[in-house]
Design a protein around this motif. Structure first.
Motif, PDB file in Angstrom:
ATOM      1  N   GLY A 290      39.825 -56.074 -16.411  1.00 15.01           N
ATOM      2  CA  GLY A 290      40.367 -54.981 -17.221  1.00 15.01           C
ATOM      3  C   GLY A 290      40.554 -53.700 -16.417  1.00 15.01           C
ATOM      4  O   GLY A 290      40.054 -53.554 -15.304  1.00 15.01           O
ATOM      5  N   LYS A 291      41.267 -52.758 -17.050  1.00 12.86           N
ATOM      6  CA  LYS A 291      41.520 -51.458 -16.421  1.00 12.86           C
ATOM      7  C   LYS A 291      40.230 -50.635 -16.357  1.00 12.86           C
ATOM      8  O   LYS A 291      39.395 -50.703 -17.250  1.00 12.86           O
ATOM      9  N   ASN A 292      40.129 -49.826 -15.306  1.00  8.52           N
ATOM     10  CA  ASN A 292      39.005 -48.887 -15.150  1.00  8.52           C
ATOM     11  C   ASN A 292      37.646 -49.534 -15.340  1.00  8.52           C
ATOM     12  O   ASN A 292      36.710 -48.911 -15.837  1.00  8.52           O
ATOM     13  N   THR A 293      37.533 -50.770 -14.958  1.00 12.81           N
ATOM     14  CA  THR A 293      36.230 -51.423 -15.050  1.00 12.81           C
ATOM     15  C   THR A 293      35.385 -50.986 -13.848  1.00 12.81           C
ATOM     16  O   THR A 293      35.909 -50.746 -12.766  1.00 12.81           O
ATOM     17  N   LYS A 294      34.089 -50.891 -14.088  1.00 14.68           N
ATOM     18  CA  LYS A 294      33.196 -50.416 -13.017  1.00 14.68           C
ATOM     19  C   LYS A 294      32.024 -51.366 -12.846  1.00 14.68           C
ATOM     20  O   LYS A 294      31.501 -51.899 -13.819  1.00 14.68           O
ATOM     21  N   SER A 295      31.597 -51.537 -11.614  1.00 16.65           N
ATOM     22  CA  SER A 295      30.399 -52.341 -11.403  1.00 16.65           C
ATOM     23  C   SER A 295      29.526 -51.741 -10.312  1.00 16.65           C
ATOM     24  O   SER A 295      30.011 -51.091  -9.388  1.00 16.65           O
ATOM     25  N   THR A 296      28.237 -51.965 -10.465  1.00 19.30           N
ATOM     26  CA  THR A 296      27.248 -51.476  -9.500  1.00 19.30           C
ATOM     27  C   THR A 296      26.338 -52.628  -9.124  1.00 19.30           C
ATOM     28  O   THR A 296      25.876 -53.366  -9.997  1.00 19.30           O
ATOM     29  N   ILE A 297      26.117 -52.795  -7.850  1.00 18.67           N
ATOM     30  CA  ILE A 297      25.216 -53.847  -7.369  1.00 18.67           C
ATOM     31  C   ILE A 297      24.174 -53.212  -6.470  1.00 18.67           C
ATOM     32  O   ILE A 297      24.520 -52.579  -5.472  1.00 18.67           O
ATOM     33  N   ILE A 298      22.909 -53.343  -6.845  1.00 17.43           N
ATOM     34  CA  ILE A 298      21.829 -52.865  -5.977  1.00 17.43           C
ATOM     35  C   ILE A 298      20.923 -54.062  -5.725  1.00 17.43           C
ATOM     36  O   ILE A 298      20.294 -54.574  -6.649  1.00 17.43           O
ATOM     37  N   SER A 299      20.889 -54.541  -4.518  1.00 19.07           N
ATOM     38  CA  SER A 299      20.093 -55.730  -4.222  1.00 19.07           C
ATOM     39  C   SER A 299      19.057 -55.424  -3.144  1.00 19.07           C
ATOM     40  O   SER A 299      19.380 -54.863  -2.104  1.00 19.07           O
ATOM     41  N   LYS A 300      17.816 -55.785  -3.452  1.00 19.72           N
ATOM     42  CA  LYS A 300      16.733 -55.554  -2.499  1.00 19.72           C
ATOM     43  C   LYS A 300      16.097 -56.894  -2.171  1.00 19.72           C
ATOM     44  O   LYS A 300      15.502 -57.531  -3.039  1.00 19.72           O
ATOM     45  N   GLY A 301      16.262 -57.348  -0.960  1.00 21.52           N
ATOM     46  CA  GLY A 301      15.671 -58.618  -0.552  1.00 21.52           C
ATOM     47  C   GLY A 301      14.477 -58.360   0.352  1.00 21.52           C
ATOM     48  O   GLY A 301      14.545 -57.540   1.265  1.00 21.52           O
ATOM     49  N   ILE A 302      13.382 -59.036   0.074  1.00 19.37           N
ATOM     50  CA  ILE A 302      12.175 -58.864   0.884  1.00 19.37           C
ATOM     51  C   ILE A 302      11.762 -60.234   1.400  1.00 19.37           C
ATOM     52  O   ILE A 302      11.554 -61.156   0.617  1.00 19.37           O
ATOM     53  N   SER A 303      11.658 -60.389   2.697  1.00 15.48           N
ATOM     54  CA  SER A 303      11.250 -61.680   3.249  1.00 15.48           C
ATOM     55  C   SER A 303       9.948 -61.533   4.004  1.00 15.48           C
ATOM     56  O   SER A 303       9.785 -60.604   4.789  1.00 15.48           O
ATOM     57  N   ALA A 304       9.035 -62.472   3.758  1.00 13.19           N
ATOM     58  CA  ALA A 304       7.768 -62.502   4.491  1.00 13.19           C
ATOM     59  C   ALA A 304       7.499 -63.942   4.905  1.00 13.19           C
ATOM     60  O   ALA A 304       8.218 -64.859   4.486  1.00 13.19           O
ATOM     61  N   GLY A 305       6.469 -64.157   5.690  1.00 14.54           N
ATOM     62  CA  GLY A 305       6.097 -65.506   6.107  1.00 14.54           C
ATOM     63  C   GLY A 305       7.233 -66.182   6.864  1.00 14.54           C
ATOM     64  O   GLY A 305       7.864 -65.581   7.723  1.00 14.54           O
ATOM     65  N   ARG A 306       7.514 -67.451   6.511  1.00 11.46           N
ATOM     66  CA  ARG A 306       8.609 -68.173   7.143  1.00 11.46           C
ATOM     67  C   ARG A 306       9.770 -68.353   6.174  1.00 11.46           C
ATOM     68  O   ARG A 306      10.503 -69.324   6.216  1.00 11.46           O
TER      69      ARG A 306
END
Lengths: 257, 482
Positions: free
Chosen positions: B352-368
């Protein structure tokens, strides 16, 4: 209080400290001066327990306790405080949360209850005032977007809050203009007390105009080559490091500086 | 001088808290999948004919499809005939009419999980649907919701009571043919939640579904459908846990959200399926399709997810922004530890017209572990003036884990604007040293640093769950320093 005997330390197999001997008693203020690369910052980091440095020889005791056997956080809880030369940022973690966690970790070690939020807030505001930091700094991320001067004041504020036995100030004067220097010096002078020792590491003598040391040591090539009273610093300022037969800029590649 | 791995691990060793098994008699199908199993499932659930047909069609489609292999995850092939497709606690003939009739053993189970279902101890302000293996065992606050005209019930109940709504919207956002796991789910889904918010109603309570896998060798295939009619608002939260078992278990869910004109849906997930042990043995395969359709103008769908569990997570909560001025949001924290693998992200489809989106992604990796963000931002020809903002941050703890970012952008409209920011950082030795120098335990320091990193996402969660999420990260990170 602090006793350092024949301390050798290296980083990545390169020896930086080559036999340091130093005795500091409670109530005393010691200044360690020296050119870049002489090992000043390394000494502060080693005392605080930075694992990037390896102690290869010698001993360090704090009130008779073997410091080298303790983890970094254990040393801190025994009363060692390091004001960092370049304090690192911890994004998203508020100064307030960070400091309260620290204060309560110390209290837990002493067998005391956690400090409640209101009590802590009051104390934190007080110490902020002492170093002319707006209390709004408590809400900001740890060192996040702080100017150089604000970071240094923030460090001294933490010393005032944590009330250590031995405060090590690593180049706390660097990058400060004269007004900021005055504020920081006032903070440090407020820390002076008969049961606390202060170890200042500095390149320049100007800080010592504001915080007058009891003893001055000159560090070069990983060893203390001269010790004296206040007047030694003035003499150094007048004659330069060349007077003692050492070059100032000789080892700029040393890691800790 | 350095703390050894073992010292730290000993110091903080705490097991997966929700790993217990409930001893309860259950009706469980023999493992295996064929048309007869589906017929039996439909019969047990007393479904109308249309539902059975729908399932069979999906099943036949599924047989023609191949398991996808494009995700950045590795696992041995799943034997779909070794899984039981239905397991339900034994109960009397009818569905429990009130909570007093629910098996006390089940009530105790949920209590242990921190989800009290008793009338007197219910979570204040939150209505809960409790799904145990393949069935919904209880739904709280039903009457209060009914007063507001809100329908909140097990989807199996909705199929019988509101067939016209189900028939209209089920599969309208995620058609059975969408992907391999969606097809499988459509064929065999057993329960899940159904929500309908009527026109102009602001749902008076937070709605929540708590999924629990209990039985061994079963899969959980839940199906959730949320419809927000014109001008309505709902906030929905799901939580999930499972016992510790050495075998991997499959969880293949489908969630569909539909927002009509001016409607808003806020969907939050705290996913804590059993992640497997330190050697990577066991754990849930979490293969999930979640999608929301903003079909009305000015509508809005927000996904917030905190993913700490599962051996493998494979999910992309997405938004199809069909209505003009509609808004899609995706806030995600995905944490992997030990041998966990996550390939997660979102799709924002701007139509659609004037559609808006926001993506905030936080990835945390530990170990293997391995942690991948995969996201698609797509602008159709009609997406005049649409815009997207994407921020992907990765945080590494230790040097044996991996973080990957796979952003895809497709634009068929020149006026569309995309902003993308990505960072990768490590919990640095300097940060840890600073904290420890102030007397703070290394474990506590890492948890504090990670929580700071996730702050932007946590503030999107309903208050009480934000606290929960912070604690969950703490537990999930244990043993990550050393």
């Amino acid at each position: 209080m602090l006793s350092i005997k024949n301390l050798h330390a290296s980083v990545e197999d390169k020896e930086i400290l080559k036999g340091i001997n130093l005795e500091i008693k409670a109530g005393e203020v010691h200044a360690i001066m020296g050119p870049n690369g002489s090992g000043k910052s390394t000494l502060s980091q080693v005392l605080a327990g930075n694992e990037a440095f390896e102690v290869t020889e010698g001993e360090v005791t704090l009130n008779g306790q073997n410091l080298l056997e303790l983890e970094t956080e254990e040393r801190a809880r025994e009363g060692i405080f390091l004001a960092f030369q370049y304090p690192v940022e911890i994004p998203g973690v508020s100064n307030l949360q960070f400091l309260r966690t620290a204060v309560n970790a110390m209290r837990k070690h002493r067998g005391e209850e956690d400090m409640n939020a209101a009590e802590f807030m009051k104390l934190a505001r007080e110490v902020c005032k002492q170093v002319d930091l707006d209390p709004s700094f408590l809400k900001r991320g740890v060192n996040e977007g702080f100017s150089g001067g604000e970071k240094k004041r923030n460090e001294i504020m933490q010393a005032l809050l944590l009330q250590p036995k031995l405060a090590i100030l690593d180049e706390t004067d660097s990058g400060l203009d004269i007004d900021a220097l005055k504020v920081v010096a006032d903070g440090v002078n407020a820390l002076r007390s008969p049961d606390r020792a202060i170890l200042m590491v500095t390149h320049y003598q100007r800080l010592l105009n504001h915080i007058v040391p009891d003893y001055v040591h000159v560090l070069a090539g990983g060893r203390i080559i001269k010790s004296g009273g206040r007047e030694l610093a003035l003499e150094l300022e007048e004659k330069g490091y060349g007077w003692l037969g050492i070059k100032d800029e000789d080892a700029a590649d040393a890691p800790a500086n | 001088m350095a703390t050894t791995d073992n010292e730290v691990k000993e110091l903080i060793k705490r097991e997966y808290e929700h790993g217990f098994v409930t001893e309860i008699e259950a009706d469980t199908f023999e493992p295996g999948l064929n048309e007869d199993v589906i017929r039996r499932l439909s019969e047990v659930k007393r479904e109308p004919e249309f539902m059975l047909e729908w399932r069979l069609k999906a099943y036949r489609r599924w047989l023609e499809m191949d398991e996808p292999d494009w995700a950045h995850v590795h696992f041995p092939k799943v034997d779909y005939n070794a899984i039981s497709y239905y397991s339900a606690p034994k109960k009397r003939e009818d569905m429990p009419q009130s909570l007093d009739e629910v098996d006390p053993e089940l009530l105790r189970t949920y209590e242990k999980l921190g989800i009290p279902l008793h009338e007197r101890a219910k979570l204040a302000g939150v209505a809960v649907d409790a799904v145990f293996d393949s069935v919904s065992v209880a739904t709280t606050f039903k009457e209060q919701l009914a007063e507001a005209g809100v329908i909140f019930c097990p989807i199996s109940e909705a199929v019988q009571k509101y067939p016209e709504l189900v028939q209209k919207y089920l599969g309208s956002v995620v058609p059975p043919s969408d992907n391999y796991f969606a097809a499988l789910n459509s064929a065999v889904f057993s329960d899940g939640s159904f929500v309908y918010i009527p026109k102009g109603v602001r749902c008076p309570l937070e709605l929540s579904t708590y999924f629990r896998i209990n039985a061994a060798n079963t899969g959980q295939f839940e199906r959730t459908l949320i419809i927000a009619d014109e001008g309505s608002y709902v906030s929905y939260l799901e939580g999930c846990t499972a016992p510790m078992r050495d075998e991997n278990q499959l969880h293949a869910a489908v969630v569909e959200l539909v927002a009509l004109d001016d409607a808003q849906i806020k969907y939050s997930t705290v996913q804590n399926w059993y992640p497997g042990d330190e050697e990577g043995k066991g754990g849930i395969y979490n293969f999930v399709t979640k999608r929301g359709a903003c079909i009305g103008k000015n509508s809005k769908i927000s996904w917030t997810q905190v993913e700490t569990g599962s051996a493998i997570t494979w999910k992309y909560p997405s938004c199809v922004l069909r209505g003009d001025n509609s808004v899609g949001e995706f806030y995600s924290v995905a944490l992997t530890h030990n041998y966990q693998q996550a390939d997660t992200g979102t799709k924002m489809i701007h139509l659609g017209k004037n559609t808006k989106s926001t993506i905030i992604s936080k990835g945390i990796s530990a170990g293997r572990s391995s942690n991948a963000y995969r996201g698609l931002v797509k602008f159709g020809p009609g997406a005049e003036g649409a815009r997207n903002f994407t921020q992907c941050d990765s945080l590494l703890i230790g040097d044996r884990c991996g973080a990957h970012t796979f952003p895809y952008i497709e634009s068929r409209n020149k006026s569309a604007i995309v902003e993308h920011e990505a960072t990768t950082s490590k919990v640095s030795d300097e940060q840890l040293f600073l904290c420890r120098q102030r007397g703070i335990d290394p474990e506590q320091a890492v948890s504090m640093i990670v929580n700071g990193f996730c702050k932007e996402v946590f503030k999107e969660l309903p208050m009480e769950f934000a606290v929960e999420a912070g604690k969950l990260l703490e537990v999930s990170l244990e043993g990550s320093v050393g």
